[in-house]
Design a protein around this motif. Structure first.
Motif, PDB file in Angstrom:
ATOM      1  N   ASN A 192       3.007   4.391  -4.845  1.00  0.00           N
ATOM      2  CA  ASN A 192       2.292   4.576  -6.103  1.00  0.00           C
ATOM      3  C   ASN A 192       0.778   4.611  -5.864  1.00  0.00           C
ATOM      4  OD1 ASN A 192       1.835   4.766  -8.849  1.00  0.00           O
ATOM      5  ND2 ASN A 192       2.617   2.746  -9.332  1.00  0.00           N
ATOM      6  N   ILE A 193       0.285   3.715  -5.034  1.00  0.00           N
ATOM      7  CA  ILE A 193      -1.146   3.670  -4.710  1.00  0.00           C
ATOM      8  C   ILE A 193      -1.559   4.945  -3.976  1.00  0.00           C
ATOM      9  CG2 ILE A 193      -2.895   2.505  -3.295  1.00  0.00           C
ATOM     10  CD1 ILE A 193      -1.331  -0.121  -3.870  1.00  0.00           C
ATOM     11  N   LEU A 194      -0.796   5.334  -2.958  1.00  0.00           N
ATOM     12  CA  LEU A 194      -1.131   6.519  -2.178  1.00  0.00           C
ATOM     13  C   LEU A 194      -1.160   7.784  -3.041  1.00  0.00           C
ATOM     14  CD1 LEU A 194       0.947   5.794   1.044  1.00  0.00           C
ATOM     15  CD2 LEU A 194      -1.544   5.687   0.806  1.00  0.00           C
ATOM     16  N   THR A 195      -0.179   7.936  -3.904  1.00  0.00           N
ATOM     17  CA  THR A 195      -0.153   9.136  -4.746  1.00  0.00           C
ATOM     18  C   THR A 195      -1.274   9.117  -5.780  1.00  0.00           C
ATOM     19  OG1 THR A 195       1.541   8.154  -6.171  1.00  0.00           O
ATOM     20  CG2 THR A 195       2.298   9.608  -4.412  1.00  0.00           C
ATOM     21  N   THR A 238      -0.035  -5.248 -11.007  1.00  0.00           N
ATOM     22  CA  THR A 238      -0.838  -6.432 -11.313  1.00  0.00           C
ATOM     23  C   THR A 238      -1.952  -6.560 -10.273  1.00  0.00           C
ATOM     24  OG1 THR A 238       0.515  -7.889  -9.936  1.00  0.00           O
ATOM     25  CG2 THR A 238       1.194  -7.632 -12.259  1.00  0.00           C
ATOM     26  N   ASP A 239      -2.938  -7.381 -10.567  1.00  0.00           N
ATOM     27  CA  ASP A 239      -4.028  -7.603  -9.616  1.00  0.00           C
ATOM     28  C   ASP A 239      -3.489  -8.054  -8.262  1.00  0.00           C
ATOM     29  OD1 ASP A 239      -5.767  -6.981 -11.643  1.00  0.00           O
ATOM     30  OD2 ASP A 239      -6.679  -8.958 -11.788  1.00  0.00           O
ATOM     31  N   GLY A 240      -2.560  -9.007  -8.288  1.00  0.00           N
ATOM     32  CA  GLY A 240      -2.003  -9.544  -7.053  1.00  0.00           C
ATOM     33  C   GLY A 240      -1.224  -8.511  -6.258  1.00  0.00           C
ATOM     34  N   ASN A 241      -0.387  -7.734  -6.957  1.00  0.00           N
ATOM     35  CA  ASN A 241       0.395  -6.703  -6.267  1.00  0.00           C
ATOM     36  C   ASN A 241      -0.504  -5.621  -5.686  1.00  0.00           C
ATOM     37  OD1 ASN A 241       2.980  -7.723  -6.539  1.00  0.00           O
ATOM     38  ND2 ASN A 241       3.333  -6.736  -8.499  1.00  0.00           N
ATOM     39  N   LEU A 242      -1.495  -5.189  -6.467  1.00  0.00           N
ATOM     40  CA  LEU A 242      -2.400  -4.152  -5.979  1.00  0.00           C
ATOM     41  C   LEU A 242      -3.182  -4.655  -4.769  1.00  0.00           C
ATOM     42  CD1 LEU A 242      -3.684  -1.391  -6.106  1.00  0.00           C
ATOM     43  CD2 LEU A 242      -5.193  -2.233  -7.928  1.00  0.00           C
ATOM     44  N   LYS A 298      -2.109  -4.234   2.876  1.00  0.00           N
ATOM     45  CA  LYS A 298      -1.083  -3.762   3.810  1.00  0.00           C
ATOM     46  C   LYS A 298      -1.378  -2.319   4.225  1.00  0.00           C
ATOM     47  CE  LYS A 298       3.240  -4.377   5.453  1.00  0.00           C
ATOM     48  NZ  LYS A 298       3.710  -5.472   6.240  1.00  0.00           N
ATOM     49  N   LEU A 299      -1.751  -1.480   3.257  1.00  0.00           N
ATOM     50  CA  LEU A 299      -2.095  -0.092   3.554  1.00  0.00           C
ATOM     51  C   LEU A 299      -3.348  -0.017   4.421  1.00  0.00           C
ATOM     52  CD1 LEU A 299      -1.406   1.483   0.046  1.00  0.00           C
ATOM     53  CD2 LEU A 299      -0.150   1.995   2.153  1.00  0.00           C
ATOM     54  N   ALA A 300      -4.313  -0.885   4.152  1.00  0.00           N
ATOM     55  CA  ALA A 300      -5.552  -0.902   4.944  1.00  0.00           C
ATOM     56  C   ALA A 300      -5.280  -1.355   6.375  1.00  0.00           C
ATOM     57  CB  ALA A 300      -6.585  -1.813   4.288  1.00  0.00           C
ATOM     58  N   SER A 301      -4.405  -2.332   6.552  1.00  0.00           N
ATOM     59  CA  SER A 301      -4.098  -2.801   7.902  1.00  0.00           C
ATOM     60  C   SER A 301      -3.374  -1.729   8.716  1.00  0.00           C
ATOM     61  CB  SER A 301      -3.285  -4.099   7.867  1.00  0.00           C
ATOM     62  OG  SER A 301      -1.988  -3.866   7.363  1.00  0.00           O
ATOM     63  N   THR A 357     -13.747  -0.632  -3.982  1.00  0.00           N
ATOM     64  CA  THR A 357     -13.327   0.764  -4.023  1.00  0.00           C
ATOM     65  C   THR A 357     -12.301   0.996  -2.928  1.00  0.00           C
ATOM     66  OG1 THR A 357     -15.523   1.405  -4.805  1.00  0.00           O
ATOM     67  CG2 THR A 357     -14.131   3.164  -3.924  1.00  0.00           C
ATOM     68  N   ILE A 358     -11.218   1.674  -3.286  1.00  0.00           N
ATOM     69  CA  ILE A 358     -10.138   1.961  -2.342  1.00  0.00           C
ATOM     70  C   ILE A 358     -10.078   3.472  -2.150  1.00  0.00           C
ATOM     71  CG2 ILE A 358      -7.669   1.726  -1.871  1.00  0.00           C
ATOM     72  CD1 ILE A 358      -7.776  -0.763  -3.734  1.00  0.00           C
ATOM     73  N   THR A 359     -10.105   3.890  -0.876  1.00  0.00           N
ATOM     74  CA  THR A 359     -10.162   5.304  -0.529  1.00  0.00           C
ATOM     75  C   THR A 359      -9.017   5.655   0.403  1.00  0.00           C
ATOM     76  OG1 THR A 359     -12.573   5.154  -0.650  1.00  0.00           O
ATOM     77  CG2 THR A 359     -11.667   7.095   0.428  1.00  0.00           C
ATOM     78  N   LEU A 360      -8.396   6.787   0.174  1.00  0.00           N
ATOM     79  CA  LEU A 360      -7.335   7.291   1.038  1.00  0.00           C
ATOM     80  C   LEU A 360      -7.961   7.850   2.312  1.00  0.00           C
ATOM     81  CD1 LEU A 360      -4.253   7.913   1.159  1.00  0.00           C
ATOM     82  CD2 LEU A 360      -4.795  10.141   0.171  1.00  0.00           C
ATOM     83  N   THR A 361      -7.449   7.441   3.465  1.00  0.00           N
ATOM     84  CA  THR A 361      -7.959   7.946   4.738  1.00  0.00           C
ATOM     85  C   THR A 361      -7.203   9.219   5.124  1.00  0.00           C
ATOM     86  OG1 THR A 361      -6.374   6.697   6.067  1.00  0.00           O
ATOM     87  CG2 THR A 361      -8.472   5.597   5.537  1.00  0.00           C
ATOM     88  N   HIS A 362      -7.701   9.900   6.151  1.00  0.00           N
ATOM     89  CA  HIS A 362      -6.993  11.089   6.655  1.00  0.00           C
ATOM     90  C   HIS A 362      -5.616  10.697   7.184  1.00  0.00           C
ATOM     91  CE1 HIS A 362     -10.370  13.747   6.129  1.00  0.00           C
ATOM     92  NE2 HIS A 362     -11.160  12.893   6.776  1.00  0.00           N
ATOM     93  N   VAL A 363      -5.542   9.537   7.810  1.00  0.00           N
ATOM     94  CA  VAL A 363      -4.259   9.028   8.319  1.00  0.00           C
ATOM     95  C   VAL A 363      -3.305   8.773   7.152  1.00  0.00           C
ATOM     96  CG1 VAL A 363      -3.158   7.113   9.551  1.00  0.00           C
ATOM     97  CG2 VAL A 363      -5.320   8.045  10.372  1.00  0.00           C
ATOM     98  N   GLY A 364      -3.825   8.228   6.063  1.00  0.00           N
ATOM     99  CA  GLY A 364      -3.015   7.956   4.876  1.00  0.00           C
ATOM    100  C   GLY A 364      -2.487   9.228   4.240  1.00  0.00           C
ATOM    101  N   ARG A 365      -3.358  10.230   4.135  1.00  0.00           N
ATOM    102  CA  ARG A 365      -2.927  11.515   3.560  1.00  0.00           C
ATOM    103  C   ARG A 365      -1.850  12.145   4.449  1.00  0.00           C
ATOM    104  NH1 ARG A 365      -4.697  14.576  -0.445  1.00  0.00           N
ATOM    105  NH2 ARG A 365      -6.589  13.335  -0.669  1.00  0.00           N
TER     106      ARG A 365
END
Length: 116
Positions: free
Chosen positions: A14-17, A37-41, A47-50, A68-76
């Motif tokens: 959900n976050i990635l999309t 929720t704040d905690g889940n996000l 986890k995604l950042a690690s 601010t949360i940004t999608l990396t090239h690796v994430g895309r």
């Protein structure tokens, strides 16, 4: 090829999309977009950042702390691989073969006699 467990988690997916639609989102905006929720996000974003799929930056804006949360090239790339894998599993390589039961029903007009 198995699905990447980091990407397949519903919250993280959900976050990635959401980040694909509008990259570089502030935490509050991303929270609203994902309805987490704040905690889940926070947990999923860490986890995604690690895994190198997103970058988390903390800064100041109008005298307040902003994350601010940004999608990396690796994430895309990981999200694209996930989509390709999912598509390959639901898209047949060849024309579908009719099930054996359907073939039997056509071949034998009395095949339905056993149904109550």
């Amino acid at each position: 090829m198995p699905f990447d467990p980091i990407v397949t988690n519903p919250g993280r997916l959900n976050i990635l999309t959401a980040l694909c639609q509008a990259d570089g989102q502030e935490f509050v905006r991303l929270r609203a977009a994902t309805r987490l929720t704040d905690g889940n996000l926070t947990t999923h974003a860490r986890k995604l950042a690690s895994a190198g799929l997103v970058a988390i930056e903390k800064g100041q804006k109008a005298g307040r702390c902003v994350t601010t949360i940004t999608l990396t090239h690796v994430g895309r790339a990981a999200l694209v691989r996930h989509l390709q894998e999912l598509t390959s599993r639901v898209t047949p390589d060849t024309a579908p073969t009719p099930p054996a039961a359907a073939t039997m029903a056509v071949a034998s007009p009395i095949a339905d006699d056993w149904i109550d």
